[in-house]
Write a protein that holds these residues in place. Sequence first.
Motif: not given
Length: 119
Positions: A85-86, A81, A95, A63
Motif C-alpha cells: 500500500r502506497p 496495491e 511505495q 511502508l
Amino acid sequence: MNKSNYKYGNIIELKINEDVTIDNSLLIKLTYFTHKRPRIGGSTQATATLIVTKDNTLGEINLSVRGIQGKSESEDGLSEEERFRPVLWKGYKFQLAERFGSNYGESIRVIILKDKKYN
C-alpha cells in the motif's frame, strides 16, 4: 548520501540510519523495522519506518508489506496495491518495491513518485 540523479519512479535502496537527499530538497532516513506476529492463517505485516523532511516539514512514513500466514503471494488473494500500500506525503508517493528478504533490518527498496503540481 545525495541522490540528486534519482529519477522518480525508479527503485532506490535506503539503508538503515543513512540520510538520503533527493533533488536537494527531500531528505529521507530509514529508521527502524517492525513486524506483526500473526495467528496461524492470519494476516502478516512487516513495516519499515522512514523520517522524511521537505521545506522544514518533518514527517514519519510507515511502508508495509502484507500477506497471509502460510500462503504464497499467488494464494493469499491480495492485489499488489493491498500488498504494498502506497503512502502519500507532501506531493510524493512512497511505495515498497518488493518484500523484505535477507535485508530485513538493514535496507529497503522503494519507489518514489512526485506529483507535478507540487514542483
